[in-house]
Design a protein around this motif. Sequence first.
Motif, PDB file in Angstrom:
ATOM      1  N   LEU A  25       0.800  -1.252  -0.044  1.00 18.98           N
ATOM      2  CA  LEU A  25      -0.096  -0.097  -0.043  1.00 18.98           C
ATOM      3  C   LEU A  25       0.757   1.366  -0.013  1.00 18.98           C
ATOM      4  CD1 LEU A  25      -2.722  -1.132   2.531  1.00 18.98           C
ATOM      5  CD2 LEU A  25      -3.146  -0.825   0.127  1.00 18.98           C
ATOM      6  N   PHE A  26       2.045   1.137   0.070  1.00 18.62           N
ATOM      7  CA  PHE A  26       3.079   2.440   0.190  1.00 18.62           C
ATOM      8  C   PHE A  26       2.729   3.149  -1.038  1.00 18.62           C
ATOM      9  CE2 PHE A  26       6.447   0.584   3.228  1.00 18.62           C
ATOM     10  CZ  PHE A  26       5.585   0.420   4.226  1.00 18.62           C
ATOM     11  N   PRO A  27       2.605   2.741  -2.267  1.00 21.27           N
ATOM     12  CA  PRO A  27       2.514   3.650  -3.420  1.00 21.27           C
ATOM     13  C   PRO A  27       1.317   4.420  -3.349  1.00 21.27           C
ATOM     14  CG  PRO A  27       3.072   1.354  -3.953  1.00 21.27           C
ATOM     15  CD  PRO A  27       2.962   1.418  -2.639  1.00 21.27           C
ATOM     16  N   ASP A  28      -0.063   3.814  -2.608  1.00 22.27           N
ATOM     17  CA  ASP A  28      -1.229   4.458  -2.575  1.00 22.27           C
ATOM     18  C   ASP A  28      -0.966   5.643  -1.459  1.00 22.27           C
ATOM     19  OD1 ASP A  28      -2.300   2.778  -4.123  1.00 22.27           O
ATOM     20  OD2 ASP A  28      -3.451   1.748  -2.545  1.00 22.27           O
ATOM     21  N   PHE A  29      -0.210   5.404  -0.267  1.00 17.90           N
ATOM     22  CA  PHE A  29       0.131   6.485   0.722  1.00 17.90           C
ATOM     23  C   PHE A  29       0.962   7.327   0.086  1.00 17.90           C
ATOM     24  CE2 PHE A  29       0.273   2.453   3.735  1.00 17.90           C
ATOM     25  CZ  PHE A  29      -1.263   2.521   3.921  1.00 17.90           C
ATOM     26  N   ILE A  30       1.835   7.308  -0.947  1.00 16.38           N
ATOM     27  CA  ILE A  30       2.649   8.204  -1.345  1.00 16.38           C
ATOM     28  C   ILE A  30       1.476   9.183  -2.185  1.00 16.38           C
ATOM     29  CG2 ILE A  30       4.547   8.791  -3.108  1.00 16.38           C
ATOM     30  CD1 ILE A  30       6.007   6.211  -1.568  1.00 16.38           C
ATOM     31  N   THR A  31       0.790   8.665  -3.113  1.00 17.77           N
ATOM     32  CA  THR A  31       0.026   9.268  -3.853  1.00 17.77           C
ATOM     33  C   THR A  31      -0.961  10.050  -3.388  1.00 17.77           C
ATOM     34  OG1 THR A  31       0.080   7.549  -5.693  1.00 17.77           O
ATOM     35  CG2 THR A  31      -1.701   9.008  -5.643  1.00 17.77           C
ATOM     36  N   LEU A  32      -1.535   9.633  -2.155  1.00 22.08           N
ATOM     37  CA  LEU A  32      -2.387  10.439  -1.339  1.00 22.08           C
ATOM     38  C   LEU A  32      -1.650  11.708  -0.736  1.00 22.08           C
ATOM     39  CD1 LEU A  32      -4.398   7.550   0.406  1.00 22.08           C
ATOM     40  CD2 LEU A  32      -5.446   9.435  -1.210  1.00 22.08           C
ATOM     41  N   ALA A  33      -0.404  11.528  -0.313  1.00 19.82           N
ATOM     42  CA  ALA A  33       0.086  12.665   0.133  1.00 19.82           C
ATOM     43  C   ALA A  33       0.729  13.694  -0.884  1.00 19.82           C
ATOM     44  CB  ALA A  33       1.792  11.967   0.883  1.00 19.82           C
ATOM     45  N   GLU A  34       0.808  13.076  -2.155  1.00 21.58           N
ATOM     46  CA  GLU A  34       1.070  14.025  -3.249  1.00 21.58           C
ATOM     47  C   GLU A  34      -0.029  14.964  -3.589  1.00 21.58           C
ATOM     48  OE1 GLU A  34       4.545  11.668  -5.801  1.00 21.58           O
ATOM     49  OE2 GLU A  34       2.506  11.094  -6.122  1.00 21.58           O
ATOM     50  N   GLN A  35      -1.354  14.300  -3.467  1.00 24.42           N
ATOM     51  CA  GLN A  35      -2.397  15.130  -3.724  1.00 24.42           C
ATOM     52  C   GLN A  35      -2.519  16.399  -2.735  1.00 24.42           C
ATOM     53  OE1 GLN A  35      -4.710  14.696  -6.304  1.00 24.42           O
ATOM     54  NE2 GLN A  35      -3.089  13.391  -7.068  1.00 24.42           N
ATOM     55  N   ASN A  36      -2.087  16.272  -1.463  1.00 18.86           N
ATOM     56  CA  ASN A  36      -2.006  17.341  -0.519  1.00 18.86           C
ATOM     57  C   ASN A  36      -1.137  18.299  -1.011  1.00 18.86           C
ATOM     58  OD1 ASN A  36      -0.755  18.097   2.234  1.00 18.86           O
ATOM     59  ND2 ASN A  36      -2.807  18.091   2.587  1.00 18.86           N
ATOM     60  N   PHE A  37       0.251  17.849  -1.159  1.00 20.42           N
ATOM     61  CA  PHE A  37       1.165  18.767  -1.658  1.00 20.42           C
ATOM     62  C   PHE A  37       0.980  19.587  -2.644  1.00 20.42           C
ATOM     63  CE2 PHE A  37       4.167  14.873  -0.704  1.00 20.42           C
ATOM     64  CZ  PHE A  37       4.028  14.989   0.647  1.00 20.42           C
ATOM     65  N   ASP A  38       0.209  18.929  -3.781  1.00 16.73           N
ATOM     66  CA  ASP A  38      -0.352  19.770  -5.081  1.00 16.73           C
ATOM     67  C   ASP A  38      -1.309  20.861  -4.362  1.00 16.73           C
ATOM     68  OD1 ASP A  38       0.808  19.366  -7.382  1.00 16.73           O
ATOM     69  OD2 ASP A  38      -0.495  17.647  -7.999  1.00 16.73           O
ATOM     70  N   ARG A  39      -1.984  20.687  -3.388  1.00 18.07           N
ATOM     71  CA  ARG A  39      -3.046  21.828  -2.902  1.00 18.07           C
ATOM     72  C   ARG A  39      -2.278  22.642  -1.955  1.00 18.07           C
ATOM     73  NH1 ARG A  39      -6.101  17.088  -3.022  1.00 18.07           N
ATOM     74  NH2 ARG A  39      -5.873  16.873  -0.645  1.00 18.07           N
ATOM     75  N   LYS A  40      -1.116  22.472  -1.433  1.00 14.18           N
ATOM     76  CA  LYS A  40      -0.621  23.236  -0.327  1.00 14.18           C
ATOM     77  C   LYS A  40       0.815  23.963  -0.898  1.00 14.18           C
ATOM     78  CE  LYS A  40      -2.675  21.090   3.954  1.00 14.18           C
ATOM     79  NZ  LYS A  40      -2.285  20.665   5.052  1.00 14.18           N
ATOM     80  N   ILE A  41       1.646  23.298  -1.453  1.00  8.25           N
ATOM     81  CA  ILE A  41       2.972  23.899  -2.054  1.00  8.25           C
ATOM     82  C   ILE A  41       2.874  24.679  -3.204  1.00  8.25           C
ATOM     83  CG2 ILE A  41       5.314  23.257  -2.176  1.00  8.25           C
ATOM     84  CD1 ILE A  41       4.664  20.654  -0.736  1.00  8.25           C
ATOM     85  N   LYS A  42       3.102  25.776  -2.965  1.00  6.94           N
ATOM     86  CA  LYS A  42       3.057  26.943  -4.116  1.00  6.94           C
ATOM     87  C   LYS A  42       4.526  27.523  -3.828  1.00  6.94           C
ATOM     88  CE  LYS A  42      -1.288  26.352  -5.260  1.00  6.94           C
ATOM     89  NZ  LYS A  42      -1.600  25.047  -4.544  1.00  6.94           N
ATOM     90  N   THR A  43       5.342  27.323  -4.670  1.00  9.34           N
ATOM     91  CA  THR A  43       6.735  27.791  -4.464  1.00  9.34           C
ATOM     92  C   THR A  43       7.579  28.074  -5.850  1.00  9.34           C
ATOM     93  OG1 THR A  43       8.105  25.749  -4.403  1.00  9.34           O
ATOM     94  CG2 THR A  43       7.361  26.652  -2.240  1.00  9.34           C
ATOM     95  N   ARG A  44       8.472  28.907  -5.750  1.00  6.77           N
ATOM     96  CA  ARG A  44       9.309  29.209  -7.154  1.00  6.77           C
ATOM     97  C   ARG A  44       9.217  27.819  -7.900  1.00  6.77           C
ATOM     98  NH1 ARG A  44      14.276  31.248  -5.706  1.00  6.77           N
ATOM     99  NH2 ARG A  44      13.953  30.122  -3.753  1.00  6.77           N
ATOM    100  N   SER A  45       9.571  26.797  -7.258  1.00  2.00           N
ATOM    101  CA  SER A  45      10.037  25.439  -7.717  1.00  2.00           C
ATOM    102  C   SER A  45       8.709  24.937  -8.998  1.00  2.00           C
ATOM    103  CB  SER A  45      10.391  24.518  -7.016  1.00  2.00           C
ATOM    104  OG  SER A  45      11.592  24.675  -6.266  1.00  2.00           O
TER     105      SER A  45
END
Length: 192
Positions: A25-45
Amino acid sequence: MPLQSYSDLQASMGRWLKRPDLQGLFPDFITLAEQNFDRKIKTRSRRARYSITPTTNRIALPSDWGRVISAEFDSKPLGFFPASTDARMIAFGYQIKGNSLFLTVPQLGTRLSLEYYVVIEPLSTSNSSNWLLQDAPDIYLWGALAEAADYIRDDTSQQKWLARRDQAISDFIDDDSEAKTPEDQPLNMRAS
């Protein structure tokens, strides 16, 4: 062991969780975390630019676009109008419908420039790293562990990982903001 790849991240998750039964299930946990990152992280990168001289009012957005920051046509700022707005009511602006930008301008043939946030490229077996994993592996680890703790209904651990994830994201965004200010510049206070 440094977290430099998708497999490193999964191996580290295994060491932190001590639950080999969850490895599939690790890939699922990583994918779910990435969805959160996409909503929260707005940086120059995450910022990118796209320029085109459109020949039609419908322009396909770049494949990596996540959110438009600004749009200019002929070096003038374009207004954004929700997709529900009647296009006949727009004099100089744009709408986004699906993966297309619909432009309402008096005349085509001038440069359209978009500044936008790219989608964080998901990690996978075929994409073992991305800029976020390289720049902030702690964000990935804490985020994936929080998703795992939610899955196993371990509220205490989940709260701990969420707090660490959110603090790491906050620090990362603050660091990005501070990088835009020269280090040795004194702050000048003005009276209002």
